[in-house]
Design a protein around this motif. Structure first.
Motif, PDB file in Angstrom:
ATOM      1  N   ILE A 168      73.096  87.644  90.855  1.00  0.00           N
ATOM      2  CA  ILE A 168      72.085  86.813  91.517  1.00  0.00           C
ATOM      3  C   ILE A 168      70.717  87.011  90.879  1.00  0.00           C
ATOM      4  CG2 ILE A 168      70.891  86.408  93.703  1.00  0.00           C
ATOM      5  CD1 ILE A 168      73.480  87.159  95.137  1.00  0.00           C
ATOM      6  N   MET A 169      70.371  88.264  90.553  1.00  0.00           N
ATOM      7  CA  MET A 169      69.070  88.532  89.940  1.00  0.00           C
ATOM      8  C   MET A 169      68.970  87.879  88.561  1.00  0.00           C
ATOM      9  SD  MET A 169      68.355  92.512  91.029  1.00  0.00           S
ATOM     10  CE  MET A 169      66.739  92.511  90.261  1.00  0.00           C
ATOM     11  N   MET A 170      70.048  87.960  87.776  1.00  0.00           N
ATOM     12  CA  MET A 170      70.022  87.313  86.458  1.00  0.00           C
ATOM     13  C   MET A 170      69.946  85.797  86.587  1.00  0.00           C
ATOM     14  SD  MET A 170      72.565  89.601  84.045  1.00  0.00           S
ATOM     15  CE  MET A 170      73.963  89.539  85.183  1.00  0.00           C
ATOM     16  N   ALA A 171      70.637  85.248  87.587  1.00  0.00           N
ATOM     17  CA  ALA A 171      70.570  83.797  87.807  1.00  0.00           C
ATOM     18  C   ALA A 171      69.168  83.366  88.226  1.00  0.00           C
ATOM     19  CB  ALA A 171      71.584  83.387  88.867  1.00  0.00           C
ATOM     20  N   GLN A 172      68.516  84.158  89.082  1.00  0.00           N
ATOM     21  CA  GLN A 172      67.155  83.823  89.511  1.00  0.00           C
ATOM     22  C   GLN A 172      66.166  83.946  88.351  1.00  0.00           C
ATOM     23  OE1 GLN A 172      66.413  82.441  92.222  1.00  0.00           O
ATOM     24  NE2 GLN A 172      68.159  82.835  93.540  1.00  0.00           N
TER      25      GLN A 172
END
Length: 282
Positions: free
Chosen positions: A177-181
């Protein structure tokens, strides 16, 4: 997130990995209790030597164990600062208004930081050498006497097993999720503290949604398989104590004996070290 060692298993097939999980849980409890009796730097050296020996025998890289300390580095620093300013003992090194830094406060702060770090590293070894299923089976077996007073031991063990299995999955999900954000332009690692807290909201909301969805899917899977936590359920692997567990118990007993010997008989093996620092500031 990957530095959180709790719930992670490092398979090497060592003799420590093959010990009875109940024995390893008891050894970990003995270690946690014993470390609170350490009162000298010589005692902390014995604890560090004990952990290093366990790492060698279990063939777990020492850097993996040290990485577990990164997760609580803020707690260590905060605890050390609090003890430096509020522990009033020994020679005064600095004093301004109501702030006072003493030699005893610095000494106590260092010992507290060592205690927290060694405690975390010791408990992380239990997770590295024991699978979540073995750990929950061991806890269920150790808590089995509570069945006499109608405590749902099997239900508690099942909840712990599911929780331990969810931890690595949630950490991977958080990284994704952090990489996607970040790919969408979110600035998570920049700015001040308030900005970083606000930037975590787009991460926490999808994480909670994913965790709830996984829990719902797991509940449907258990229901579809007609799972029932009855007392007649059998286990594929039966726990059995062997001579290896007895040898490991002697090893842990020698470690605990050295700690208590340093505290109650030697009584201050670090006086020479403290005296050296006192001489520097004299």
């Amino acid at each position: 997130m990957r530095d959180v060692s709790f719930g992670q298993y490092y398979p090497t097939g060592s003799v420590i990995h093959r010990l009875d999980p109940r024995a390893k849980v008891i050894f970990s409890i003995i270690f946690m209790v014993t470390i609170f009796f350490v009162s000298s730097y010589a005692g902390y050296a014995v604890v560090a030597l004990f952990l290093w020996s366990v790492c060698l025998i279990s063939r777990i890289p020492l850097r993996n164990v040290l990485k577990s300390v990164k997760a609580i580095i803020f707690i260590m620093i905060f605890t050390a600062i609090i003890n430096i300013f509020f522990y009033d003992s020994g020679k005064v090194l600095f004093e301004w208004w109501r702030i006072k830094i003493t030699l005893g406060g610095i000494d106590f702060a260092i010992k507290m930081a060592l205690r927290i770090s060694l405690l975390v590293m010791g408990t992380s070894l239990l997770s590295f050498t024991t699978t979540p299923m073995e750990l929950t089976d061991a806890i269920e077996s150790l808590l089995s006497p509570l069945k006499l007073i109608k405590v749902p031991v099997h239900d508690i063990a099942l909840i712990m097993s599911i929780a331990l299995r969810f931890i690595p999955g949630l950490m991977d999900e958080t990284d994704k999720i952090m990489m996607a954000q970040k790919a969408r332009g979110a600035e998570i690692d920049t700015g001040g503290l308030i900005k970083k807290v606000k930037a975590m909201l787009p991460v926490l909301i999808p994480l909670f949604v994913s965790a709830i969805r996984r829990a719902d899917e797991l509940a449907d899977a258990l229901d579809a398989r007609c799972y029932n936590a009855t007392e007649r359920r059998t286990k594929m692997k039966l726990l059995k104590l062997t001579w290896k567990d007895a040898v490991a118990f002697l090893f842990v007993a020698v470690f605990a004996a050295l700690i208590f010997l340093d505290k109650y008989l030697i009584g201050g093996a670090d006086q020479y070290i403290v005296g050296f620092f006192k001489g520097l500031f004299a």
